[in-house]
Design an enzyme around this catalytic site. Structure first.
Site, short mmCIF file in Angstrom:
data_model
loop_
_atom_site.label_atom_id
_atom_site.label_comp_id
_atom_site.label_asym_id
_atom_site.label_seq_id
_atom_site.Cartn_x
_atom_site.Cartn_y
_atom_site.Cartn_z
N ASP A 331 18.81 -38.98 30.32
CA ASP A 331 18.34 -38.93 28.99
C ASP A 331 17.71 -37.58 29.65
O ASP A 331 17.20 -37.10 30.46
CB ASP A 331 17.53 -39.68 28.58
CG ASP A 331 16.41 -40.85 29.65
OD1 ASP A 331 17.03 -40.25 30.86
OD2 ASP A 331 15.07 -40.60 29.46
N GLU A 332 17.42 -36.39 28.45
CA GLU A 332 16.35 -36.05 28.22
C GLU A 332 16.16 -34.73 29.25
O GLU A 332 15.45 -34.27 29.97
CB GLU A 332 14.89 -35.77 28.26
CG GLU A 332 14.72 -36.99 26.96
CD GLU A 332 13.35 -37.39 26.21
OE1 GLU A 332 12.88 -37.66 25.68
OE2 GLU A 332 13.32 -38.59 27.75
C1 ACM Z 1 14.39 -41.71 26.19
O1 ACM Z 1 12.77 -42.69 25.23
N1 ACM Z 1 13.85 -41.10 26.73
C2 ACM Z 1 15.84 -42.56 26.60
#
Ligand code: ACM
Length: 522
Positions: A331-332
Site C-alpha cells: 500500500d501507499e
Molecule cells: C492502509 O490503510 N494504508 C492499508
C-alpha cells in the site's frame, strides 16, 4: 405486626420475581452476538449446578482441550468445580455433552448445533472449530457475571431450545498495527481472546512499518535491535522474539484463530532502511522515524540485495507461520515509481510462493500480475479491487470508510483519526460486504477484516476504546446472513453486551446510539 407481615410478603414477592427475572426460558430472546442462523425455543431452562460436568465423546486431545477451555471460563465465576471427562455415550442428566459427527453437512467446518433441554446441554459439530464456536454461544447464554474472574452468586440457568449456526464467510478478522506503537505479547493475547468470544478467526498483525520492525529476523538482526527500538512519539518501541511470536501463534491456534503476518513493502519500510544502509538506493541508512506521515520510504527495487533481504525475511517468517497466508503490504508506495512497483510485486509474490505460502496484499497489488491464490485486501480504491477480481483473485473486504477501527466515532472521539470517515457504531454495522461495490460479488469475497492502525493508540485501553463495541458488529457482518441483520434489533442485543464487555474487562466506547442502561438486561 401488620407491618411486619406485609414486609415479609413483599420480601417473598421480591424473591419470586427476582428468581423469575434470572430464570431465562425463552431462547429466542437471548442476546447472542453474532446472531445465530436459527433459534428454536422450547420454553424451559437448564440449571448448571455443582453436579454439572463437561463430557467429551471419545478420547481426542483436541476435544478435551476444547472442553477444558469451557470449564476454565465457567469455574472462576460459578465456583461449580466443573470437570472435563471423556465418555462413549450420552451422559446423565445435568451435564454438558460435546460430540463430533460428520453427518450434518449444512454445518460446514465451523458450524454447530446446540440443543439445550431441562436435562442436558448437547453440543455437536462436524469439526472442533464448530464445538469451539458453540462454547462461545453457551458463554453468552449464561448471565454476564459468568465472565468475571471472581466467585459470583448463581443461579446459572440457560433457556432451552435448539440453535443451529454457521458463518457466512470463512475469513472473519481484525488487524492490529504493532508497528506504529508496539503492543506487548499479553496485549495481543487479550485481543485474541476477545476475537474468539465473538467467533472471529483471523488476526492480521502489521509487523513492520516506517516507525518500527517488530519481528525478530535472525539473519538480519539490526531490523529489531535498531529498527524496533522506537515508535510513534519516540517511545521505546519493542519487538517479538521468534519464540514470543510462536507463542502468540500457538495461543491463537488454540482459539481457532489464524495469525496473518504482514511485512509491508516496498513502501512503509523506513525501519528496515534505517537498520541496513545497503537497502537504500544511495547506500546510506536513513534516520529512525517517529512521526505519522506515510508514503516517503521505499526499498530499492533495482538492487539484488533487496530480494535477498526479502527472501530471508519471508523464509524465516514462513517457518513461524502455520497459516496459509503471508501479507506483503504493497500500500501507499508513493515513493516507488509504478514501473518499478509492478515488477517488484510480481517478484515478491514468487518469493512468497517459493516459501510455500499464499500472498495477501492491500488493493494496490492488483496493479501487478496476480499469481493464482493471491488475495487482494480492499481498503481504499474499488477500481484496484475490481482489477483483482478481473484477474480471478478473491477479495477481503476492509473498506476504510466502513471497517477501519482507527476511524473516530465522531468529532469528539478521544483517540483515532478521520481521514476516511467518522464511523459511529451504526455506520460500522450497517453495510453488506457483498453489496458495497457492484463489481465485487459474494462469490469474489473471502470475508471481512476490521483493521486497527495505531498512530494514535499506544496501549490496550486506548485500543479497546476504538475496537469496542464496533468489533461485535464486524463479527456479526462476517458470521450472520445479511437477511437476519437489522440495526434496530442489533442495538438492543448490543446494549445487553455492555455488562458482558465490562465483566470481560473491555474498555468500550459507550456510544449514545445504544441504550446501555435499558431494561431487559441479563
Ligand atoms: C492502509 O490503510 N494504508 C492499508
Amino acid at each position: 405486626m401488620k407491618f411486619k407481615k406485609s414486609a415479609l410478603y413483599l420480601l417473598a414477592l421480591t424473591a419470586i420475581f427476582g428468581q423469575m427475572a434470572c430464570t431465562p426460558t425463552d431462547l429466542s430472546k437471548e442476546n447472542i452476538i453474532p446472531k445465530p442462523v436459527s433459534v428454536v425455543p422450547t420454553g424451559d431452562s437448564f440449571d448448571l449446578t455443582d453436579q454439572t460436568d463437561i463430557y467429551v465423546q471419545g478420547e481426542s486431545a483436541e476435544q478435551l482441550q476444547i472442553g477444558q477451555y469451557l470449564a476454565d471460563k465457567l469455574n472462576p465465576s460459578t465456583g461449580l468445580g466443573i470437570e472435563v471427562k471423556t465418555t462413549s455415550e450420552v451422559p446423565a442428566s445435568g451435564n454438558i455433552y460435546l460430540s463430533l459427527s460428520e453427518n450434518d453437512t449444512e454445518l460446514g467446518d465451523e458450524g454447530y448445533e446446540l440443543t439445550i433441554t431441562e436435562k442436558l446441554v448437547n453440543l455437536t459439530a462436524r469439526k472442533p472449530a464448530g464445538l469451539f464456536y458453540g462454547l462461545q454461544t453457551i458463554r453468552q447464554l449464561l448471565p454476564s457475571k459468568v465472565e468475571l474472574a471472581t466467585a459470583q452468586q448463581g443461579p446459572w440457568k440457560m433457556a432451552t431450545g435448539t440453535i443451529r449456526d454457521y458463518p457466512v464467510y470463512g475469513y472473519r478478522g481484525s488487524m492490529l498495527d504493532v508497528a506504529r506503537h508496539f503492543f506487548e505479547v499479553e496485549e495481543v493475547k487479550s485481543l485474541i481472546d476477545q476475537l474468539a468470544a465473538y467467533k472471529m478467526n483471523v488476526l492480521h498483525l502489521h509487523l513492520s512499518d516506517d516507525q518500527g520492525w517488530r519481528i525478530e529476523i535472525k539473519s538480519w538482526p539490526n531490523l529489531t535491535t535498531h529498527g524496533g527500538s522506537t515508535e510513534v512519539g519516540g517511545g521505546p518501541g519493542g519487538f517479538y522474539t521468534q519464540e514470543q511470536y510462536s507463542d502468540i501463534v500457538k495461543y491463537a491456534q488454540d482459539r481457532f484463530i489464524t495469525i496473518v503476518p504482514e511485512i509491508d513493502m516496498p513502501g512503509h519500510t523506513n525501519a528496515a532502511l534505517a537498520s541496513y544502509p545497503e537497502l537504500n538506493a544511495d547506500g546510506k541508512a536513513t534516520e529512525l522515524y517517529t512521526g505519522i506521515e506515510v508514503g516517503f520510504s521505499s526499498l530499492d527495487t533495482h538492487k539484488e540485495i533487496t530480494y535477498k533481504f526479502i527472501d530471508d525475511v519471508i523464509r524465516e517468517l514462513a517457518a513461524l507461520t502455520p497459516g496459509q497466508y503471508i501479507h506483503i503490504g504493497g500500500d501507499e508506495s508513493h515513493s516507488t515509481k509504478i514501473e518499478d512497483y509492478i515488477p517488484f510485486i510480481n517478484r515478491v509474490q514468487d518469493i512468497v510462493i517459493a516459501n510455500g505460502k499464499q500472498v495477501f496484499g492491500w488493493d494496490e497489488i492488483a496493479l501487478s500480475t496476480l499469481k493464482p491464490n493471491t488475495v487482494v485486501q480492499y481498503w481504499a480504491k474499488a477500481e484496484n479491487a475490481i482489477k483483482g477480481v478481473e484477474q480471478g483473485a478473491k477479495v477481503l473486504m476492509s473498506p476504510s470508510k466502513n471497517a477501519y477501527l482507527d476511524m473516530q466515532y465522531d468529532s469528539t472521539s478521544t483517540f483515532g483519526l478521520h481521514w476516511a470517515a467518522y464511523i459511529e457504531v451504526d455506520k460500522g454495522y450497517n453495510w453488506d460486504p457483498a453489496n458495497l461495490v457492484p463489481e465485487i460479488k459474494r462469490e469474489n469475497i473471502i470475508g471481512i477484516e476490521a483493521p486497527l492502525w495505531s498512530e494514535t493508540v499506544s496501549n490496550r485501553y486506548e485500543a479497546e476504546y476504538l475496537i469496542f463495541p464496533r468489533l461485535l458488529g464486524y463479527a456479526e457482518i462476517g458470521w450472520t446472513p445479511v437477511e437476519l441483520r437489522n440495526w434496530d434489533e442489533y442495538k438492543v442485543r448490543l446494549a445487553n453486551h455492555g455488562e458482558r464487555m465490562k465483566a470481560m474487562n473491555i474498555s468500550f466506547y459507550p456510544s449514545k446510539l445504544v441504550d446501555w442502561e435499558g431494561t431487559g438486561k441479563k
